[in-house]
Motif scaffolding. Structure first.
Motif, PDB file in Angstrom:
ATOM      1  N   GLY A   1      11.064 -12.650   8.204  1.00 49.75           N
ATOM      2  CA  GLY A   1      12.244 -12.734   7.322  1.00 49.75           C
ATOM      3  C   GLY A   1      12.078 -12.165   5.779  1.00 49.75           C
ATOM      4  N   VAL A   2      11.310 -11.204   5.682  1.00 57.37           N
ATOM      5  CA  VAL A   2      10.978 -10.573   4.265  1.00 57.37           C
ATOM      6  C   VAL A   2      12.226  -9.966   3.835  1.00 57.37           C
ATOM      7  CG1 VAL A   2       9.762  -8.633   3.296  1.00 57.37           C
ATOM      8  CG2 VAL A   2       8.589 -10.422   4.612  1.00 57.37           C
ATOM      9  N   THR A   3      12.665 -10.034   2.623  1.00 54.52           N
ATOM     10  CA  THR A   3      13.698  -9.545   1.864  1.00 54.52           C
ATOM     11  C   THR A   3      13.267  -8.467   0.930  1.00 54.52           C
ATOM     12  OG1 THR A   3      13.786 -11.205   0.447  1.00 54.52           O
ATOM     13  CG2 THR A   3      15.444 -11.557   2.535  1.00 54.52           C
ATOM     14  N   PHE A   4      11.968  -8.589   0.470  1.00 54.68           N
ATOM     15  CA  PHE A   4      11.463  -7.763  -0.708  1.00 54.68           C
ATOM     16  C   PHE A   4      10.204  -7.283  -0.451  1.00 54.68           C
ATOM     17  CE2 PHE A   4       9.454  -8.437  -5.103  1.00 54.68           C
ATOM     18  CZ  PHE A   4      10.026  -7.183  -5.615  1.00 54.68           C
ATOM     19  N   VAL A   5      10.364  -6.156  -0.847  1.00 56.13           N
ATOM     20  CA  VAL A   5       8.790  -5.216  -0.797  1.00 56.13           C
ATOM     21  C   VAL A   5       8.420  -4.620  -2.083  1.00 56.13           C
ATOM     22  CG1 VAL A   5       9.791  -3.060  -0.027  1.00 56.13           C
ATOM     23  CG2 VAL A   5       7.347  -3.577   0.580  1.00 56.13           C
ATOM     24  N   HIS A   6       7.304  -5.212  -2.600  1.00 51.41           N
ATOM     25  CA  HIS A   6       6.746  -4.661  -3.694  1.00 51.41           C
ATOM     26  C   HIS A   6       5.660  -3.848  -3.592  1.00 51.41           C
ATOM     27  CE1 HIS A   6       4.976  -5.871  -7.904  1.00 51.41           C
ATOM     28  NE2 HIS A   6       5.938  -5.290  -7.805  1.00 51.41           N
ATOM     29  N   PHE A   7       5.744  -2.552  -4.191  1.00 47.95           N
ATOM     30  CA  PHE A   7       4.719  -1.435  -4.142  1.00 47.95           C
ATOM     31  C   PHE A   7       4.146  -1.715  -5.518  1.00 47.95           C
ATOM     32  CE2 PHE A   7       8.240   0.446  -1.340  1.00 47.95           C
ATOM     33  CZ  PHE A   7       7.361   0.545  -0.281  1.00 47.95           C
ATOM     34  N   ASN A   8       2.618  -1.527  -5.258  1.00 45.24           N
ATOM     35  CA  ASN A   8       1.994  -1.584  -6.657  1.00 45.24           C
ATOM     36  C   ASN A   8       0.951  -0.476  -6.546  1.00 45.24           C
ATOM     37  OD1 ASN A   8      -0.618  -3.214  -6.280  1.00 45.24           O
ATOM     38  ND2 ASN A   8       0.724  -4.421  -5.086  1.00 45.24           N
ATOM     39  N   SER A   9       0.206  -0.164  -7.518  1.00 48.28           N
ATOM     40  CA  SER A   9      -0.686   0.930  -7.510  1.00 48.28           C
ATOM     41  C   SER A   9      -1.531   0.712  -8.579  1.00 48.28           C
ATOM     42  CB  SER A   9      -0.311   2.389  -7.624  1.00 48.28           C
ATOM     43  OG  SER A   9      -1.254   3.192  -7.229  1.00 48.28           O
ATOM     44  N   GLY A  10      -2.715   1.129  -8.876  1.00 52.65           N
ATOM     45  CA  GLY A  10      -3.553   1.110 -10.212  1.00 52.65           C
ATOM     46  C   GLY A  10      -3.390   2.550 -10.824  1.00 52.65           C
ATOM     47  N   PHE A  11      -4.049   2.907 -11.801  1.00 54.65           N
ATOM     48  CA  PHE A  11      -3.781   4.280 -12.816  1.00 54.65           C
ATOM     49  C   PHE A  11      -4.526   5.307 -11.854  1.00 54.65           C
ATOM     50  CE2 PHE A  11      -5.984   7.164 -15.262  1.00 54.65           C
ATOM     51  CZ  PHE A  11      -4.866   7.590 -16.281  1.00 54.65           C
ATOM     52  N   GLN A  12      -3.176   6.283 -11.506  1.00 52.46           N
ATOM     53  CA  GLN A  12      -3.426   7.578 -10.906  1.00 52.46           C
ATOM     54  C   GLN A  12      -3.630   8.592 -11.830  1.00 52.46           C
ATOM     55  OE1 GLN A  12      -4.048   7.168  -7.629  1.00 52.46           O
ATOM     56  NE2 GLN A  12      -3.266   4.812  -7.539  1.00 52.46           N
ATOM     57  N   GLY A  13      -3.062   8.631 -12.787  1.00 50.10           N
ATOM     58  CA  GLY A  13      -3.533   9.801 -13.763  1.00 50.10           C
ATOM     59  C   GLY A  13      -2.319  10.861 -13.682  1.00 50.10           C
ATOM     60  N   GLY A  14      -2.172  11.551 -14.610  1.00 51.74           N
ATOM     61  CA  GLY A  14      -1.347  12.868 -14.554  1.00 51.74           C
ATOM     62  C   GLY A  14       0.311  12.406 -14.711  1.00 51.74           C
ATOM     63  N   ASP A  15       0.695  11.095 -15.041  1.00 55.30           N
ATOM     64  CA  ASP A  15       1.915  10.792 -15.032  1.00 55.30           C
ATOM     65  C   ASP A  15       2.807  11.184 -13.626  1.00 55.30           C
ATOM     66  OD1 ASP A  15       3.951   9.310 -16.668  1.00 55.30           O
ATOM     67  OD2 ASP A  15       4.769  11.194 -17.183  1.00 55.30           O
ATOM     68  N   ARG A  16       2.163  10.864 -12.566  1.00 59.51           N
ATOM     69  CA  ARG A  16       2.723  11.111 -11.137  1.00 59.51           C
ATOM     70  C   ARG A  16       2.615   9.748 -10.342  1.00 59.51           C
ATOM     71  NH1 ARG A  16       2.896  16.783 -11.274  1.00 59.51           N
ATOM     72  NH2 ARG A  16       3.716  16.748  -9.104  1.00 59.51           N
ATOM     73  N   ASP A  17       2.467   8.785 -10.932  1.00 56.80           N
ATOM     74  CA  ASP A  17       2.421   7.454 -10.212  1.00 56.80           C
ATOM     75  C   ASP A  17       3.528   7.033  -9.416  1.00 56.80           C
ATOM     76  OD1 ASP A  17       0.661   7.309 -12.434  1.00 56.80           O
ATOM     77  OD2 ASP A  17      -0.270   5.781 -11.684  1.00 56.80           O
ATOM     78  N   LEU A  18       4.792   7.446 -10.198  1.00 55.45           N
ATOM     79  CA  LEU A  18       6.100   7.029  -9.759  1.00 55.45           C
ATOM     80  C   LEU A  18       6.389   7.929  -8.565  1.00 55.45           C
ATOM     81  CD1 LEU A  18       8.358   5.858 -12.759  1.00 55.45           C
ATOM     82  CD2 LEU A  18       7.219   4.472 -10.987  1.00 55.45           C
ATOM     83  N   GLU A  19       6.109   9.379  -8.649  1.00 54.95           N
ATOM     84  CA  GLU A  19       6.354  10.333  -7.815  1.00 54.95           C
ATOM     85  C   GLU A  19       5.578  10.094  -6.414  1.00 54.95           C
ATOM     86  OE1 GLU A  19       6.456  13.871 -10.089  1.00 54.95           O
ATOM     87  OE2 GLU A  19       5.597  15.023  -8.392  1.00 54.95           O
ATOM     88  N   MET A  20       4.668   9.484  -6.479  1.00 55.62           N
ATOM     89  CA  MET A  20       3.867   8.802  -5.422  1.00 55.62           C
ATOM     90  C   MET A  20       4.446   7.862  -4.780  1.00 55.62           C
ATOM     91  SD  MET A  20      -0.356   7.489  -5.567  1.00 55.62           S
ATOM     92  CE  MET A  20       0.496   5.874  -6.056  1.00 55.62           C
ATOM     93  N   ALA A  21       5.146   6.917  -5.371  1.00 52.04           N
ATOM     94  CA  ALA A  21       5.921   5.895  -4.701  1.00 52.04           C
ATOM     95  C   ALA A  21       7.198   6.313  -4.088  1.00 52.04           C
ATOM     96  CB  ALA A  21       6.162   4.710  -5.881  1.00 52.04           C
ATOM     97  N   ALA A  22       7.828   7.397  -4.527  1.00 55.09           N
ATOM     98  CA  ALA A  22       9.365   7.712  -4.259  1.00 55.09           C
ATOM     99  C   ALA A  22       9.472   7.728  -2.933  1.00 55.09           C
ATOM    100  CB  ALA A  22       9.443   8.977  -4.965  1.00 55.09           C
ATOM    101  N   PRO A  23       8.575   8.313  -2.057  1.00 51.99           N
ATOM    102  CA  PRO A  23       8.662   8.638  -0.537  1.00 51.99           C
ATOM    103  C   PRO A  23       8.893   7.367   0.096  1.00 51.99           C
ATOM    104  CG  PRO A  23       7.053   9.865  -0.963  1.00 51.99           C
ATOM    105  CD  PRO A  23       7.190   9.497  -2.347  1.00 51.99           C
ATOM    106  N   TYR A  24       8.040   6.219  -0.128  1.00 51.75           N
ATOM    107  CA  TYR A  24       7.853   5.139   0.344  1.00 51.75           C
ATOM    108  C   TYR A  24       9.469   4.337   0.128  1.00 51.75           C
ATOM    109  CZ  TYR A  24       2.942   5.873   0.811  1.00 51.75           C
ATOM    110  OH  TYR A  24       1.653   6.510   0.871  1.00 51.75           O
ATOM    111  N   VAL A  25       9.763   4.381  -1.192  1.00 45.68           N
ATOM    112  CA  VAL A  25      10.966   3.743  -1.675  1.00 45.68           C
ATOM    113  C   VAL A  25      12.273   4.285  -0.816  1.00 45.68           C
ATOM    114  CG1 VAL A  25      12.499   3.303  -3.681  1.00 45.68           C
ATOM    115  CG2 VAL A  25      10.130   3.212  -3.795  1.00 45.68           C
ATOM    116  N   LYS A  26      12.331   5.812  -0.836  1.00 49.60           N
ATOM    117  CA  LYS A  26      13.391   6.085  -0.179  1.00 49.60           C
ATOM    118  C   LYS A  26      13.389   5.760   1.245  1.00 49.60           C
ATOM    119  CE  LYS A  26      15.486  10.885   0.083  1.00 49.60           C
ATOM    120  NZ  LYS A  26      15.565  11.500   1.392  1.00 49.60           N
TER     121      LYS A  26
END
Ligand code: SF4
Length: 435
Positions: free
Chosen positions: A182-207
């Protein structure tokens, strides 16, 4: 039953959750032999390892991840025992007992994704929501000099969590967690990846989660320097961002989070939090801090700041994890944590931050603002009104969340569109065309 407890008063469910964070829990050896609870020894993204329990309560049931393996837990006055009516926690200081429930391990934990990975290595329940670490291990762990001193993530990702998580792995795990837990909320987290590309890495999962599963989605990554990346993620369906700046006092921030200080700076967290809070509205963004390390005045200052910008505070009680540099530090006193969490609720109330609006999100690793209703006089009219206001808002938001829990197409115009739009707006603003 009226009973006089010598020395230590009986705790209400909220006080018990908070004191378990501060003192930990011992386990009577008989208890776990027959109980199929969620696995104990598991470090979750640098926050804590422990036994997941539910404390029934009259305001709400509380989920708690009670420390059991850390050294301080061995001195705890709290012991988990089994009685004729089920499990309970006994406080050996005064003999008080508290019934608790051990949530069973979900069946999907042992199932495998189509790429053969155990789903439990893809994501894990933290209370009632699903937490998923994405990307390679935090870059600060390449040198222990840079890693946050309370953290053990580098010791766990790839050991107790699968290293590479494909979009398929994540979608399949989210589907099972939604259907069976019955999960309603998924929370993606990550550590430091560098190059200001962390959100880019999350994007395909979110979509993919939005379009193929239908869940409320939260993202917790280091702050992006280029703020247009948040616009893109919001369009992809992110409902919530959290920013872990951990400490408000810049000296403590520097001392305990040297990597964050060196590569990002505290201001980057503030800038991203303020931007997303303005874009998304009150209560949609959170500032995450650790209580029990920096002076309490600084923690209260952090709560003031976070709520001033319309975000809500996520306050983690410091847990000296095994394997962390701060392993030998003491956990904070319970009394201080009561002050901090009461203050957190008061600040949310005074600034009208909506809390507890999204359905079925209970967090075991932190003490939520909604948990803090147990710490205040519940007869107070202003607190009663605040609770009612939140209930009305939650009711009004039901159609919105029903839509979020339904798989639906999201608007993905690609990063270039958001970059160009952001640059155009910034140029107009600097020319004084826009307010
Ligand atoms: S940023 Fe700090 S707290 Fe987060 S994973 Fe890296 S070392 Fe741990």
């Amino acid at each position: 039953m009226n009973r006089h407890y010598v020395g230590t008063p009986r705790r209400n469910p909220g006080e018990l959750k908070l004191e378990l964070f501060c003192r930990g829990l011992r386990i009577d050896p008989d208890v776990l032999s027959d109980e199929a609870g969620r696995p104990i020894v598991r470090t979750r993204a640098g926050l804590g390892s422990g036994l997941e329990l539910v404390i029934p309560g009259d305001l709400k049931d509380l989920w708690v991840n009670a420390p059991v393996v850390e050294a301080f837990a061995r001195q705890s006055p709290f012991v988990l025992r089994r009685g004729p009516n089920g499990l309970f926690i006994e406080d050996e200081r005064n003999g008080a007992t508290y019934p608790v429930v051990l949530p069973p391990e979900p069946r999907w934990y042992r199932a495998r994704t189509s790429t053969g990975k155990p789903m439990m290595d893809i994501g894990i329940l933290q209370g009632t929501y699903l937490g998923i670490y994405v990307g390679p291990p935090c870059g600060y762990w390449r040198s222990r000099r840079l890693s946050c001193k309370f953290c053990t993530t580098g010791e766990n990702v790839g050991v107790s969590e699968a290293l590479e998580k494909t979009v398929e792995d994540v979608v399949e795990t989210c589907q099972r967690a939604k259907e069976e837990s019955g999960v309603t909320f998924v929370h993606f987290n990550s550590g430091f990846q560098g190059g200001d590309r962390d959100l880019e890495m999350a994007a395909p999962y979110v979509k993919a989660v939005k379009e193929r599963v239908g869940l409320i989605v939260g993202v917790q990554m280091v702050p992006a320097r280029e703020l247009w990346r948040y616009d893109w993620l919001i369009d992809l369906g992110v409902d919530h961002f959290s920013f872990c700046f951990e400490f408000y006092d810049p000296e403590w921030f520097r001392r305990i989070c040297p990597g964050k200080d060196l590569t990002l700076g505290q201001q980057a967290f503030f800038r991203a939090m303020e931007y997303t809070s303005r874009r998304m509205g009150k209560g949609r963004v959170s500032g995450e801090i650790i209580a029990g390390i920096e002076p309490i005045e600084a923690t209260l200052g952090a709560i003031d700041y976070i709520t001033d910008v319309g975000a809500f505070p996520t306050v983690c009680v410091f847990r000296p994890l095994i394997g962390a540099e701060m392993e030998d530090w003491p956990p904070p006193p319970f009394e201080d944590m009561v002050v901090v969490h009461r203050y957190m609720l008061e600040a949310c109330r005074k600034k009208g931050i909506p809390i507890g609006i999204a359905p079925n999100i209970e967090v075991s690793l932190v003490f939520l603002p909604t948990d803090a209703f147990y710490l205040v006089d519940r007869r107070r009219w202003d607190m009663r009104w605040y609770r009612w206001r939140n209930r009305i808002l939650a009711w009004l938001a039901r159609p919105y969340f029903a839509w979020q829990l339904w798989p639906h197409r999201v608007r993905d115009r690609g990063p270039d569109f958001y970059r160009r739009r952001f640059q155009k707006q910034a140029a107009l603003q600097s020319d004084g065309v826009m307010g």
